[in-house]
Design a protein around this motif. Structure first.
Motif, PDB file in Angstrom:
ATOM      1  N   ILE A  83       0.844  -1.204   0.000  1.00 39.12           N
ATOM      2  CA  ILE A  83       0.000   0.000   0.000  1.00 39.12           C
ATOM      3  C   ILE A  83       0.877   1.251   0.000  1.00 39.12           C
ATOM      4  O   ILE A  83       0.693   2.175  -0.794  1.00 39.12           O
ATOM      5  N   ILE A  84       1.842   1.282   0.910  1.00 44.15           N
ATOM      6  CA  ILE A  84       2.669   2.486   1.064  1.00 44.15           C
ATOM      7  C   ILE A  84       3.516   2.728  -0.177  1.00 44.15           C
ATOM      8  O   ILE A  84       3.637   3.864  -0.647  1.00 44.15           O
ATOM      9  N   ASN A  85       4.073   1.676  -0.750  1.00 45.49           N
ATOM     10  CA  ASN A  85       4.871   1.839  -1.976  1.00 45.49           C
ATOM     11  C   ASN A  85       4.028   2.404  -3.099  1.00 45.49           C
ATOM     12  O   ASN A  85       4.469   3.274  -3.870  1.00 45.49           O
ATOM     13  N   SER A  86       2.802   1.911  -3.211  1.00 42.55           N
ATOM     14  CA  SER A  86       1.903   2.405  -4.251  1.00 42.55           C
ATOM     15  C   SER A  86       1.625   3.889  -4.057  1.00 42.55           C
ATOM     16  O   SER A  86       1.635   4.676  -5.003  1.00 42.55           O
ATOM     17  N   GLU A  87       1.379   4.293  -2.830  1.00 44.62           N
ATOM     18  CA  GLU A  87       1.102   5.705  -2.554  1.00 44.62           C
ATOM     19  C   GLU A  87       2.337   6.569  -2.783  1.00 44.62           C
ATOM     20  O   GLU A  87       2.249   7.670  -3.328  1.00 44.62           O
ATOM     21  N   LEU A  88       3.504   6.063  -2.373  1.00 44.28           N
ATOM     22  CA  LEU A  88       4.743   6.830  -2.555  1.00 44.28           C
ATOM     23  C   LEU A  88       5.034   7.051  -4.036  1.00 44.28           C
ATOM     24  O   LEU A  88       5.540   8.107  -4.431  1.00 44.28           O
ATOM     25  N   SER A  89       4.686   6.055  -4.839  1.00 44.90           N
ATOM     26  CA  SER A  89       4.997   6.156  -6.273  1.00 44.90           C
ATOM     27  C   SER A  89       4.189   7.266  -6.942  1.00 44.90           C
ATOM     28  O   SER A  89       4.572   7.777  -7.988  1.00 44.90           O
ATOM     29  N   LYS A  90       3.086   7.644  -6.321  1.00 47.30           N
ATOM     30  CA  LYS A  90       2.220   8.672  -6.914  1.00 47.30           C
ATOM     31  C   LYS A  90       2.391  10.020  -6.225  1.00 47.30           C
ATOM     32  O   LYS A  90       1.751  10.997  -6.597  1.00 47.30           O
ATOM     33  N   LEU A  91       3.234  10.067  -5.208  1.00 46.00           N
ATOM     34  CA  LEU A  91       3.315  11.275  -4.381  1.00 46.00           C
ATOM     35  C   LEU A  91       4.087  12.379  -5.094  1.00 46.00           C
ATOM     36  O   LEU A  91       5.232  12.171  -5.481  1.00 46.00           O
ATOM     37  N   PRO A  92       3.506  13.557  -5.244  1.00 49.48           N
ATOM     38  CA  PRO A  92       4.245  14.662  -5.882  1.00 49.48           C
ATOM     39  C   PRO A  92       5.397  15.119  -4.994  1.00 49.48           C
ATOM     40  O   PRO A  92       5.398  14.888  -3.784  1.00 49.48           O
ATOM     41  N   ASP A  93       6.363  15.771  -5.581  1.00 49.66           N
ATOM     42  CA  ASP A  93       7.480  16.326  -4.808  1.00 49.66           C
ATOM     43  C   ASP A  93       6.978  17.314  -3.771  1.00 49.66           C
ATOM     44  O   ASP A  93       6.042  18.089  -4.024  1.00 49.66           O
ATOM     45  N   GLY A  94       7.614  17.295  -2.593  1.00 51.35           N
ATOM     46  CA  GLY A  94       7.262  18.267  -1.555  1.00 51.35           C
ATOM     47  C   GLY A  94       6.081  17.848  -0.694  1.00 51.35           C
ATOM     48  O   GLY A  94       5.701  18.563   0.234  1.00 51.35           O
ATOM     49  N   ILE A  95       5.502  16.696  -0.997  1.00 47.43           N
ATOM     50  CA  ILE A  95       4.354  16.221  -0.217  1.00 47.43           C
ATOM     51  C   ILE A  95       4.808  15.035   0.643  1.00 47.43           C
ATOM     52  O   ILE A  95       5.524  14.151   0.168  1.00 47.43           O
ATOM     53  N   THR A  96       4.392  15.060   1.901  1.00 50.52           N
ATOM     54  CA  THR A  96       4.723  13.973   2.828  1.00 50.52           C
ATOM     55  C   THR A  96       3.552  13.011   2.934  1.00 50.52           C
ATOM     56  O   THR A  96       2.400  13.441   3.015  1.00 50.52           O
ATOM     57  N   LEU A  97       3.865  11.729   2.929  1.00 48.79           N
ATOM     58  CA  LEU A  97       2.821  10.727   3.125  1.00 48.79           C
ATOM     59  C   LEU A  97       2.599  10.548   4.622  1.00 48.79           C
ATOM     60  O   LEU A  97       3.536  10.215   5.370  1.00 48.79           O
ATOM     61  N   ASP A  98       1.387  10.782   5.063  1.00 53.41           N
ATOM     62  CA  ASP A  98       1.027  10.646   6.466  1.00 53.41           C
ATOM     63  C   ASP A  98       0.350   9.292   6.640  1.00 53.41           C
ATOM     64  O   ASP A  98      -0.813   9.117   6.257  1.00 53.41           O
ATOM     65  N   VAL A  99       1.080   8.347   7.191  1.00 54.43           N
ATOM     66  CA  VAL A  99       0.548   6.995   7.391  1.00 54.43           C
ATOM     67  C   VAL A  99      -0.051   6.939   8.792  1.00 54.43           C
ATOM     68  O   VAL A  99       0.668   7.047   9.794  1.00 54.43           O
ATOM     69  N   SER A 100      -1.357   6.789   8.855  1.00 51.98           N
ATOM     70  CA  SER A 100      -2.053   6.821  10.133  1.00 51.98           C
ATOM     71  C   SER A 100      -2.528   5.419  10.478  1.00 51.98           C
ATOM     72  O   SER A 100      -3.303   4.814   9.740  1.00 51.98           O
ATOM     73  N   TYR A 101      -2.041   4.882  11.592  1.00 48.71           N
ATOM     74  CA  TYR A 101      -2.407   3.531  11.994  1.00 48.71           C
ATOM     75  C   TYR A 101      -3.667   3.540  12.837  1.00 48.71           C
ATOM     76  O   TYR A 101      -3.835   4.394  13.731  1.00 48.71           O
ATOM     77  N   PHE A 102      -4.512   2.561  12.568  1.00 49.98           N
ATOM     78  CA  PHE A 102      -5.796   2.483  13.261  1.00 49.98           C
ATOM     79  C   PHE A 102      -6.090   1.039  13.610  1.00 49.98           C
ATOM     80  O   PHE A 102      -5.435   0.115  13.128  1.00 49.98           O
ATOM     81  N   GLY A 103      -7.125   0.830  14.390  1.00 56.57           N
ATOM     82  CA  GLY A 103      -7.494  -0.522  14.803  1.00 56.57           C
ATOM     83  C   GLY A 103      -8.999  -0.632  14.966  1.00 56.57           C
ATOM     84  O   GLY A 103      -9.738   0.070  14.277  1.00 56.57           O
ATOM     85  N   GLY A 104      -9.487  -1.470  15.836  1.00 56.01           N
ATOM     86  CA  GLY A 104      -8.895  -2.098  17.029  1.00 56.01           C
ATOM     87  C   GLY A 104      -7.924  -1.150  17.764  1.00 56.01           C
ATOM     88  O   GLY A 104      -8.026   0.065  17.715  1.00 56.01           O
ATOM     89  N   GLU A 105      -7.010  -1.798  18.450  1.00 56.44           N
ATOM     90  CA  GLU A 105      -5.948  -1.080  19.124  1.00 56.44           C
ATOM     91  C   GLU A 105      -4.658  -1.362  18.344  1.00 56.44           C
ATOM     92  O   GLU A 105      -4.112  -2.472  18.398  1.00 56.44           O
ATOM     93  N   PRO A 106      -4.151  -0.351  17.602  1.00 55.28           N
ATOM     94  CA  PRO A 106      -3.034  -0.590  16.691  1.00 55.28           C
ATOM     95  C   PRO A 106      -1.756  -1.100  17.354  1.00 55.28           C
ATOM     96  O   PRO A 106      -1.002  -1.864  16.741  1.00 55.28           O
ATOM     97  N   PHE A 107      -1.528  -0.734  18.633  1.00 56.94           N
ATOM     98  CA  PHE A 107      -0.307  -1.210  19.270  1.00 56.94           C
ATOM     99  C   PHE A 107      -0.333  -2.703  19.559  1.00 56.94           C
ATOM    100  O   PHE A 107       0.687  -3.276  19.966  1.00 56.94           O
ATOM    101  N   LEU A 108      -1.470  -3.354  19.332  1.00 58.51           N
ATOM    102  CA  LEU A 108      -1.512  -4.824  19.384  1.00 58.51           C
ATOM    103  C   LEU A 108      -0.800  -5.420  18.172  1.00 58.51           C
ATOM    104  O   LEU A 108      -0.544  -6.615  18.127  1.00 58.51           O
ATOM    105  N   ASN A 109      -0.510  -4.574  17.184  1.00 58.77           N
ATOM    106  CA  ASN A 109       0.301  -5.015  16.045  1.00 58.77           C
ATOM    107  C   ASN A 109       1.563  -4.150  15.982  1.00 58.77           C
ATOM    108  O   ASN A 109       1.965  -3.659  14.918  1.00 58.77           O
ATOM    109  N   PHE A 110       2.194  -3.993  17.143  1.00 58.47           N
ATOM    110  CA  PHE A 110       3.370  -3.141  17.265  1.00 58.47           C
ATOM    111  C   PHE A 110       4.520  -3.635  16.377  1.00 58.47           C
ATOM    112  O   PHE A 110       5.297  -2.841  15.851  1.00 58.47           O
ATOM    113  N   GLU A 111       4.605  -4.939  16.212  1.00 52.46           N
ATOM    114  CA  GLU A 111       5.687  -5.501  15.386  1.00 52.46           C
ATOM    115  C   GLU A 111       5.613  -4.948  13.963  1.00 52.46           C
ATOM    116  O   GLU A 111       6.630  -4.634  13.350  1.00 52.46           O
ATOM    117  N   LEU A 112       4.401  -4.816  13.452  1.00 47.30           N
ATOM    118  CA  LEU A 112       4.232  -4.256  12.112  1.00 47.30           C
ATOM    119  C   LEU A 112       4.667  -2.795  12.080  1.00 47.30           C
ATOM    120  O   LEU A 112       5.350  -2.337  11.158  1.00 47.30           O
TER     121      LEU A 112
END
Lengths: 47, 376
Positions: B49-78
């Motif tokens: 998912i992230i690679n796909s989004e990065l490939s389309k991201l214009p210069d100067g724009i930051t990708l904000d990856v927001s983790y959600f759940g459930g409780e996201p820290f239950l998948n802390f390893e990821l």
């Protein structure tokens, strides 16, 4: 204090006689931008 | 169909929300995720998912990856693995946030956050004093290190607060408590809950009044969101504008399928309802305005959650009117507070330019014309 807008006070305010244009033209639109587009009211910001 | 994420050019970010687990260690009384499972997002799915989004991201724009759940820290390893993966590749136009209940931010997780803040940050859901937090959110008060969170954000952080009728009588105490921790409450009434009860509404009114007095006595404390509605917008007779984030981000469930917002995922709606969304047009949200609300003069400011509408009524348009009355009270309370400030300091001394002064005045007048707090 009661939970009521005091209309006497409201009517007594001297408001600047400033023309209002469209909403998108002035600074109040800054408030429209937020992390999720709705001032944090979006449910998706709660876990 | 929903893989159409909008870039926020003002903030120079593009947000994607990844539901990395459907598991949760709490059972909050207002939780809308009725279809939780053991599903977790894999590392391969996340980077795809992230690679796909990065490939389309214009210069100067930051990708904000927001983790959600459930409780996201239950998948802390990821969370760790993804961070390290892009860090090792020196890919720096990414930042990470996480919406969490905070109960797992201890030990290794806490240490890791300290080491990676602010590139990795988290938003805490927290409802207030111990009695409220424990009732609303599964006796979790003692599990949350609020001081750590506050210090991390330099006494400038916020908490996401959800109000429930059971604990609304403690709203004032809860907000004061949050302020005492140098945190700012962003609050809303829980959706899908019946607020249409005169006794509850009266309690809410009284709590808002206490807060009005508090903010008048403490002008240096930023007003919580309940009393900080942007009523200046009511000065204009503009059309309905959707206020939700539905067309401003893309959400991915644990399997990598995309949705316009978290509320449309199968963890919230269930598989049957969530698969019927093929005709939801995120580019034409105005068409989903509730015809019953069309003539309401407050429509330009009223938020609505299309997902909540759909879950409650099977229809994107038909609003969950349970929050209508509570929202009117918030608008009215905002108007009272602002009028009191004008009375105390003068309209030209409350930090607004002349246009904003006029807007505010017109907004208060409109609220005064159209809301009767004793007859909602």
């Amino acid at each position: 204090m009661s939970f009521k807008i005091d209309t006497d006070v409201l009517l007594s305010i001297e408001v600047p006689d400033t023309e209002l244009n469209s909403l998108s033209e002035n600074e109040s639109t800054k408030d429209l931008m937020s992390n999720c587009g709705c001032g944090g009211r979006c449910l998706s910001s709660t876990t | 169909m929903y893989n159409d994420s909008k870039i926020n050019y003002q903030a120079k970010t593009k947000t994607i929300l990844l539901t990395i687990t459907e598991l949760c260690n709490l059972n909050c009384i207002y939780c809308y995720e009725d279809f939780k499972s053991n599903n977790k997002m894999t590392f391969e799915t996340a980077i795809s998912i992230i690679n796909s989004e990065l490939s389309k991201l214009p210069d100067g724009i930051t990708l904000d990856v927001s983790y959600f759940g459930g409780e996201p820290f239950l998948n802390f390893e990821l969370i760790k693995k993804v961070y390290d993966y892009y860090d090792n590749k020196n890919i720096n136009n990414i930042k990470y946030t996480c919406s969490t209940n905070g109960t797992l931010v201890h030990g290794e997780i806490k240490k890791w956050i300290e080491q990676h803040f602010p590139k990795f940050s988290y938003n805490l859901s927290f409802d207030g004093i111990e009695e409220v937090q424990n009732h609303n959110r599964s006796n979790s008060f003692s599990l949350i290190d609020l001081d750590f969170y506050s210090k991390l954000y330099g006494n400038n952080g916020f908490v996401k607060m959800t109000l429930h009728p059971d604990t609304i009588s403690k709203l004032y105490e809860s907000i004061i408590y949050i302020h005492s921790k140098n945190l700012h409450p962003i609050a809303n009434c829980a959706y899908g809950i019946n607020w249409n009860n005169d006794e509850i509404l009266n309690i809410y009114k009284n709590q808002l009044l206490l807060l009005i007095e508090f903010y008048l006595e403490n002008p240096n404390i930023p007003t919580c969101s309940l009393l900080d509605e942007n009523i200046k917008i009511l000065a204009y007779n503009t059309n309905f504008k959707p206020w939700c984030g539905i067309d401003k981000m893309t959400v991915f469930n644990t399997l990598g399928s995309s949705f316009p917002c978290h509320f449309f995922e199968d963890v919230t709606l269930g598989k049957e309802l969530s698969t019927k969304l093929f005709d939801f047009d995120t580019k034409n949200l105005i068409s989903y305005m509730d015809p019953c609300c069309k003539e309401c003069p407050l429509i330009t400011l009223c938020p609505t959650c299309f997902g909540s509408n759909y879950k409650a009524n099977g229809c994107f348009c038909k609003r969950d009117i349970n929050v209508c009355k509570t929202y009117k009270l918030q608008l009215y309370a905002t108007a009272i507070l602002n009028l009191k400030k004008i009375e105390k300091y003068g309209i030209s001394n409350i930090g607004l330019n002349t246009v904003q002064q006029r807007e505010l005045y017109e907004g208060i007048c409109k609220i005064n014309r159209f809301i009767d707090p004793d007859n909602l």
